[in-house]
Design an enzyme around this catalytic site. Structure first.
Site, PDB file in Angstrom:
ATOM      1  N   ASP A 106       0.845  -1.200   0.000  1.00 12.05           N
ATOM      2  CA  ASP A 106       0.000   0.000   0.000  1.00 12.05           C
ATOM      3  C   ASP A 106       0.879   1.248   0.000  1.00 12.05           C
ATOM      4  O   ASP A 106       1.984   1.238   0.544  1.00 12.05           O
ATOM      5  CB  ASP A 106      -0.894  -0.035   1.254  1.00 12.05           C
ATOM      6  CG  ASP A 106      -2.089   0.891   1.139  1.00 12.05           C
ATOM      7  OD1 ASP A 106      -2.289   1.491   0.053  1.00 12.05           O
ATOM      8  OD2 ASP A 106      -2.813   1.032   2.137  1.00 12.05           O
ATOM      9  N   HIS A 159       2.592   3.497  -9.002  1.00 14.20           N
ATOM     10  CA  HIS A 159       2.425   2.074  -9.312  1.00 14.20           C
ATOM     11  C   HIS A 159       3.656   1.543 -10.059  1.00 14.20           C
ATOM     12  O   HIS A 159       4.117   0.434  -9.807  1.00 14.20           O
ATOM     13  CB  HIS A 159       1.158   1.839 -10.133  1.00 14.20           C
ATOM     14  CG  HIS A 159      -0.109   2.181  -9.400  1.00 14.20           C
ATOM     15  ND1 HIS A 159      -0.322   1.802  -8.094  1.00 14.20           N
ATOM     16  CD2 HIS A 159      -1.220   2.882  -9.774  1.00 14.20           C
ATOM     17  CE1 HIS A 159      -1.520   2.248  -7.702  1.00 14.20           C
ATOM     18  NE2 HIS A 159      -2.070   2.906  -8.702  1.00 14.20           N
ATOM     19  N   LEU A 191      11.361 -20.209  -4.393  1.00 14.06           N
ATOM     20  CA  LEU A 191      10.215 -19.431  -3.895  1.00 14.06           C
ATOM     21  C   LEU A 191       9.001 -19.622  -4.800  1.00 14.06           C
ATOM     22  O   LEU A 191       9.149 -19.717  -6.019  1.00 14.06           O
ATOM     23  CB  LEU A 191      10.609 -17.940  -3.909  1.00 14.06           C
ATOM     24  CG  LEU A 191       9.493 -16.943  -3.574  1.00 14.06           C
ATOM     25  CD1 LEU A 191       9.233 -16.926  -2.068  1.00 14.06           C
ATOM     26  CD2 LEU A 191       9.852 -15.535  -4.043  1.00 14.06           C
TER      27      LEU A 191
END
Ligand code: FPP
Length: 239
Positions: free
Chosen positions: A26, A43, A137
C-alpha cells in the site's frame, strides 16, 4: 518453518524464517503525490519493489510470498487507473519470466481472474506453466482477489460436489490449496487493517504494520521485520 544460514542475506546470523510471507503493498498513490507525480508513477515504482522484494525472498530461502496486487474492490478506482494497472501487470509478467526462471521462482495467481481480458488470462496461464517446475520461492500474486469472495467460491464448489463443509474441505477448495497457511502478514503505508486479504489463511499469522510507503520498502526493512518475527512467541491457541 526452516532455518537458514545464508551468506546472501543481509541478516547477520542463523535465522528462523517464516515459510509464508504475505504483503499488502500500500502507498503507491501517496508516494507519487509526495513528489508531485501522477498516481500511476507510484504504481510503476511499486513494480520495482515487487521485483526487488521477490528476488530477495527467493535468495534468503522464503518458500511462499503472496502479494496483494489487485483486490475485488480495486475495480472501484477511476477507469483510467484500472486500465493502467492492467497494462502494467501485463508488462510486468511478460518482462518477468527470465527473472523467475533465473531465480528458480514458481509463479502462481490467486483470485477470480475470469474478469480479466483473455489476453491477460493467457499470459498468466503461460507464466504459471513455464515456471511450474521451479522449486525455490513460490510468488503468489493476488489478482481480483478478495478473501470473502474466495471463501464463498470455495464453499460453493464443495456444495456442487456434495461434500461436507469441513475445515479440510474449505482448505482444499480455496485458491491457496497449494500453499501452507500464512506465517507473517506485512502491510505498508501506515494503514492498520486487513482489507479482505487472506482472512482464512492468516488465522494464526503474525502481523507487522510499517509506515513506509510500498515504493520505499527495502530488503533492509524486510530483514528488520523478519528479525522481529523470530522474537514473537507463536502459541497457535495453546499455552
Ligand atoms: C496500493 O497503492 C497498491 C495497489 C493498488 C496494489 C499494488 C500494485 C502495485 C505494487 C503495482 C502493480 C503490481 C504488479 C505486480 C504489476 P495505493 O494506490 O492504494 O496507494 P495510496 O493508498 O497511497 O493511494
Amino acid at each position: 518453518m526452516s532455518f537458514m544460514t545464508n551468506s546472501q542475506s543481509l541478516l547477520p546470523t542463523t535465522y528462523q524464517l517464516p515459510t509464508h510471507v504475505a504483503i499488502i503493498m500500500d502507498g503507491n498513490g501517496r508516494w507519487a503525490k509526495e513528489r508531485g507525480l501522477k498516481r500511476t508513477a507510484g504504481h510503476e515504482e511499486g513494480v520495482k519493489t515487487v521485483r526487488s522484494i521477490t528476488t530477495y525472498c527467493a535468495k534468503i530461502g522464503i518458500k511462499y510470498l503472496t502479494l496483494y496486487a489487485f483486490s475485488t474492490e480495486n475495480w472501484n478506482r477511476p477507469k483510467l487507473e484500472v486500465e493502467f494497472l492492467m497494462k502494467l501487470l501485463e508488462k510486468y509478467l511478460i518482462n518477468e519470466l527470465n527473472t523467475y526462471l533465473q531465480n528458480n521462482i514458481r509463479f502462481k495467481v490467486i483470485g477470480n481472474i475470469c474478469k480479466f481480458s483473455t489476453k491477460l488470462q493467457s499470459i498468466i496461464k503461460d507464466i504459471e506453466d513455464k515456471t511450474s517446475h521451479c522449486k525455490g520461492l513460490t510468488q503468489i500474486l493476488a489478482l481480483n482477489y478478495g478473501s470473502q469472495d474466495e471463501i464463498t467460491r470455495a464453499v460453493n464448489r464443495a456444495l456442487v460436489n456434495e461434500e461436507e463443509i469441513t475445515i479440510d474441505t474449505i482448505n482444499k477448495y480455496l485458491d491457496t490449496y497449494f500453499a501452507p497457511n500464512v506465517d507473517l502478514v506485512i502491510r505498508t503505508s501506515g494503514e492498520i487493517r486487513i482489507s479482505n486479504f487472506l482472512l482464512w489463511q492468516s488465522a494464526y499469522s503474525e502481523y507487522f504494520f510499517t509506515k513506509t510507503l510500498w515504493p520505499d520498502f527495502t530488503e533492509f526493512e524486510l530483514d528488520d521485520i523478519l528479525s522481529d518475527f523470530t522474537k514473537r512467541e507463536r502459541r497457535f491457541g495453546g499455552i
